[in-house]
Design a protein around this motif. Sequence first.
Motif, PDB file in Angstrom:
ATOM      1  N   LYS A  45       4.591 -96.007  68.919  1.00  0.00           N
ATOM      2  CA  LYS A  45       4.249 -94.649  69.368  1.00  0.00           C
ATOM      3  C   LYS A  45       4.971 -94.351  70.680  1.00  0.00           C
ATOM      4  O   LYS A  45       5.532 -93.268  70.874  1.00  0.00           O
ATOM      5  N   ILE A  46       4.939 -95.314  71.608  1.00  0.00           N
ATOM      6  CA  ILE A  46       5.631 -95.161  72.889  1.00  0.00           C
ATOM      7  C   ILE A  46       7.126 -95.001  72.658  1.00  0.00           C
ATOM      8  O   ILE A  46       7.770 -94.091  73.205  1.00  0.00           O
ATOM      9  N   LYS A  47       7.677 -95.873  71.838  1.00  0.00           N
ATOM     10  CA  LYS A  47       9.116 -95.862  71.556  1.00  0.00           C
ATOM     11  C   LYS A  47       9.559 -94.527  70.963  1.00  0.00           C
ATOM     12  O   LYS A  47      10.547 -93.931  71.409  1.00  0.00           O
ATOM     13  N   ASN A  48       8.835 -94.032  69.965  1.00  0.00           N
ATOM     14  CA  ASN A  48       9.234 -92.798  69.290  1.00  0.00           C
ATOM     15  C   ASN A  48       9.175 -91.589  70.209  1.00  0.00           C
ATOM     16  O   ASN A  48      10.057 -90.724  70.175  1.00  0.00           O
ATOM     17  N   LYS A  49       8.145 -91.525  71.041  1.00  0.00           N
ATOM     18  CA  LYS A  49       8.018 -90.379  71.956  1.00  0.00           C
ATOM     19  C   LYS A  49       9.105 -90.414  73.036  1.00  0.00           C
ATOM     20  O   LYS A  49       9.694 -89.383  73.368  1.00  0.00           O
ATOM     21  N   LEU A  50       9.380 -91.595  73.574  1.00  0.00           N
ATOM     22  CA  LEU A  50      10.409 -91.703  74.607  1.00  0.00           C
ATOM     23  C   LEU A  50      11.803 -91.505  73.997  1.00  0.00           C
ATOM     24  O   LEU A  50      12.674 -90.871  74.603  1.00  0.00           O
ATOM     25  N   ASN A  51      12.001 -92.016  72.797  1.00  0.00           N
ATOM     26  CA  ASN A  51      13.280 -91.852  72.103  1.00  0.00           C
ATOM     27  C   ASN A  51      13.593 -90.365  71.897  1.00  0.00           C
ATOM     28  O   ASN A  51      14.733 -89.920  72.059  1.00  0.00           O
ATOM     29  N   TYR A  52      12.563 -89.619  71.556  1.00  0.00           N
ATOM     30  CA  TYR A  52      12.713 -88.168  71.361  1.00  0.00           C
ATOM     31  C   TYR A  52      13.153 -87.486  72.652  1.00  0.00           C
ATOM     32  O   TYR A  52      14.067 -86.648  72.652  1.00  0.00           O
ATOM     33  N   LEU A  53      12.523 -87.850  73.761  1.00  0.00           N
ATOM     34  CA  LEU A  53      12.872 -87.246  75.058  1.00  0.00           C
ATOM     35  C   LEU A  53      14.304 -87.598  75.468  1.00  0.00           C
ATOM     36  O   LEU A  53      15.033 -86.751  75.994  1.00  0.00           O
ATOM     37  N   LEU A  54      14.705 -88.849  75.232  1.00  0.00           N
ATOM     38  CA  LEU A  54      16.057 -89.277  75.601  1.00  0.00           C
ATOM     39  C   LEU A  54      17.113 -88.574  74.746  1.00  0.00           C
ATOM     40  O   LEU A  54      18.161 -88.170  75.249  1.00  0.00           O
ATOM     41  N   LYS A  55      16.831 -88.415  73.463  1.00  0.00           N
ATOM     42  CA  LYS A  55      17.793 -87.727  72.593  1.00  0.00           C
ATOM     43  C   LYS A  55      17.947 -86.261  72.992  1.00  0.00           C
ATOM     44  O   LYS A  55      19.036 -85.689  72.875  1.00  0.00           O
ATOM     45  N   LYS A  56      16.870 -85.668  73.482  1.00  0.00           N
ATOM     46  CA  LYS A  56      16.947 -84.274  73.945  1.00  0.00           C
ATOM     47  C   LYS A  56      17.896 -84.119  75.132  1.00  0.00           C
ATOM     48  O   LYS A  56      18.458 -83.052  75.362  1.00  0.00           O
ATOM     49  N   ASP A 137      36.130 -87.671  77.360  1.00  0.00           N
ATOM     50  CA  ASP A 137      35.189 -88.687  76.862  1.00  0.00           C
ATOM     51  C   ASP A 137      33.944 -88.807  77.731  1.00  0.00           C
ATOM     52  O   ASP A 137      33.070 -89.647  77.436  1.00  0.00           O
ATOM     53  N   LEU A 138      33.874 -88.000  78.779  1.00  0.00           N
ATOM     54  CA  LEU A 138      32.759 -88.087  79.732  1.00  0.00           C
ATOM     55  C   LEU A 138      31.967 -86.781  79.781  1.00  0.00           C
ATOM     56  O   LEU A 138      32.516 -85.713  79.544  1.00  0.00           O
ATOM     57  N   PRO A 139      30.669 -86.860  80.103  1.00  0.00           N
ATOM     58  CA  PRO A 139      29.882 -88.090  80.315  1.00  0.00           C
ATOM     59  C   PRO A 139      29.558 -88.763  78.985  1.00  0.00           C
ATOM     60  O   PRO A 139      29.568 -88.126  77.931  1.00  0.00           O
ATOM     61  N   ARG A 140      29.253 -90.026  79.068  1.00  0.00           N
ATOM     62  CA  ARG A 140      28.861 -90.796  77.881  1.00  0.00           C
ATOM     63  C   ARG A 140      27.476 -91.377  78.131  1.00  0.00           C
ATOM     64  O   ARG A 140      27.263 -92.094  79.116  1.00  0.00           O
ATOM     65  N   LEU A 141      26.528 -91.043  77.242  1.00  0.00           N
ATOM     66  CA  LEU A 141      25.132 -91.455  77.414  1.00  0.00           C
ATOM     67  C   LEU A 141      24.715 -92.354  76.254  1.00  0.00           C
ATOM     68  O   LEU A 141      24.591 -91.896  75.116  1.00  0.00           O
ATOM     69  N   LEU A 142      24.525 -93.630  76.538  1.00  0.00           N
ATOM     70  CA  LEU A 142      24.157 -94.613  75.523  1.00  0.00           C
ATOM     71  C   LEU A 142      22.716 -95.068  75.738  1.00  0.00           C
ATOM     72  O   LEU A 142      22.259 -95.217  76.877  1.00  0.00           O
ATOM     73  N   ASN A 143      22.030 -95.303  74.630  1.00  0.00           N
ATOM     74  CA  ASN A 143      20.670 -95.855  74.707  1.00  0.00           C
ATOM     75  C   ASN A 143      20.546 -97.004  73.717  1.00  0.00           C
ATOM     76  O   ASN A 143      21.146 -96.984  72.645  1.00  0.00           O
ATOM     77  N   SER A 183      20.749 -90.489  87.544  1.00  0.00           N
ATOM     78  CA  SER A 183      19.789 -91.568  87.856  1.00  0.00           C
ATOM     79  C   SER A 183      18.424 -90.998  88.210  1.00  0.00           C
ATOM     80  O   SER A 183      17.385 -91.478  87.737  1.00  0.00           O
ATOM     81  N   ILE A 184      18.429 -89.970  89.042  1.00  0.00           N
ATOM     82  CA  ILE A 184      17.170 -89.357  89.488  1.00  0.00           C
ATOM     83  C   ILE A 184      16.532 -88.543  88.365  1.00  0.00           C
ATOM     84  O   ILE A 184      15.304 -88.523  88.209  1.00  0.00           O
ATOM     85  N   LYS A 185      17.373 -87.895  87.547  1.00  0.00           N
ATOM     86  CA  LYS A 185      16.868 -87.135  86.394  1.00  0.00           C
ATOM     87  C   LYS A 185      16.099 -88.040  85.440  1.00  0.00           C
ATOM     88  O   LYS A 185      15.009 -87.689  84.968  1.00  0.00           O
ATOM     89  N   ILE A 186      16.648 -89.218  85.165  1.00  0.00           N
ATOM     90  CA  ILE A 186      15.979 -90.164  84.265  1.00  0.00           C
ATOM     91  C   ILE A 186      14.696 -90.699  84.892  1.00  0.00           C
ATOM     92  O   ILE A 186      13.678 -90.882  84.209  1.00  0.00           O
TER      93      ILE A 186
END
Length: 489
Positions: A45-56, A137-143, A183-186
């Motif tokens: 549940k934690i993973k799915n909710k945080l994953n959604y926010l990061l993908k946004k 190629d920038l920015p590049r955001l990996l998770n 960094s601060i946004k995250i």
Amino acid sequence: MNFSCNKYLSYKWFNDLICKSNLAEISKIRGCLIFQPYGLEIWNKIKNKLNYLLKKTGHENYYFPLLISITDLNKEYNHIKGFSKECAIVTHRRLNIKNKKILLDRNSKLKNELIIRPTSEAIIWNSLKKWINSYRDLPRLLNQWSNIIRWEMRPRFLLRNSEFILQEGHTVHSSKQEALSHSIKILNLYKYFIEKILSIPVIKGKKTPKEKFAGANTTYCLESVLLDGKALQIATSHFLGQNFSKSFDVKYFNKNGIYERPWGTSYGISTRLLGALVFTHSDKYGLILPPKIAPIQVVIISIIKKIEDNKILEKLVKKILVCLKNKKIRFFYDNRKRYNPGWKFNEYDIKGVPLRITIGKNEIQKGLIEIFRRDNRKRKHIKIRNIKNKITYFLKNIQKNIFLKALFLKNKFTKTIDDYKKFKQIFNSNGGLIYSHWDGRKESEKKIKEDTSASIICIPSKSKTKSNFGHCIYSNNLSKQRVIFAKCY
């Protein structure tokens, strides 16, 4: 099901609660654990909710190898220096069996030994060198969601494990300001998630140079206080500067066709969040789960004994289930015959299910159901026709209430101290979060930790007092700001 809570708020109580609530259990391997289905469901549940926010925010999910070559790990000196004592090493390719004994095959020794990842910066930047060639190629955001191995000297169940699951983000930017802002946004995204979804109040700040992430220029952090007065680092976000782009020789053509080095960040949270949940919201009866991540938000239990009343019960339950489905509420109707109602009540107390609906013959005759709230242990009878709106209201109220209770606890443990004698007395007894001045010297930081076992957990983003200037709690030297000291896991 019995839950022993004679040593409420002790570390033994914490361990027992994790096992009794079926979150996880300790494995035979030191510092490692076995997730039970209930604990894994909460984590998902934690993973799915945080994953959604990061993908946004534009992140894409990757998965990198578990093994890192020593050559790659050695490229960023401060990084490997910081993790050197925690690394697990793969030295051989295979085993031999001789006289029914398992031995290392001497002929299979690796020329280049491999490290089981303690974190993934080294292997990811090795790939980024191939992927980033132009400003386009920038920015590049990996998770990445990954398993991590760090040989902990003093493992703590769900708080500091040798193996744990980590969400780790890695980004590359064209400018210093963009990387810093990210960094601060995250960090703010983590703060929102932890406070609004997990109902855990946190303090935002940054680490001292001594405590920052190995290989980072600056580490921003979120810290919380647990029921026993100790602190826990819940999330971190690192500004890496150009350290890794230099170490791995990552370059790109800017808009003017000139080579530049990009700027990097990394950040993460882990299954430590589950430990924080348990040690923030529980009581002597068991867990108290925030409704937003509870696998079961509402459990329905019958206390009707006579068989002839079962038909009436089933009709009523069916009506309730339809209401809960329409509201997308996660529920479970526990109609198991082999356990009596009292046993079930105790089970769901320990598991921390936010709401319990109890149905008896008297309630049916009056057109009522009994609602039990796990957070404040209060019961209330409501009319069956009002169940839709009332259940939704209770769940929202529980989410808010457990956050306010945790906030009250944090404020209770928070003190401002200027006298070193009193400072030491506090850490020799209950502990807590202590705001005191520090002169910025590593020597003072080290000496305070030797005297009290308390660390500087963060330099807070916002000052607690109007005047930032004062004198160091230890050296009496001039200090520009108060920092937060605490004993921590």
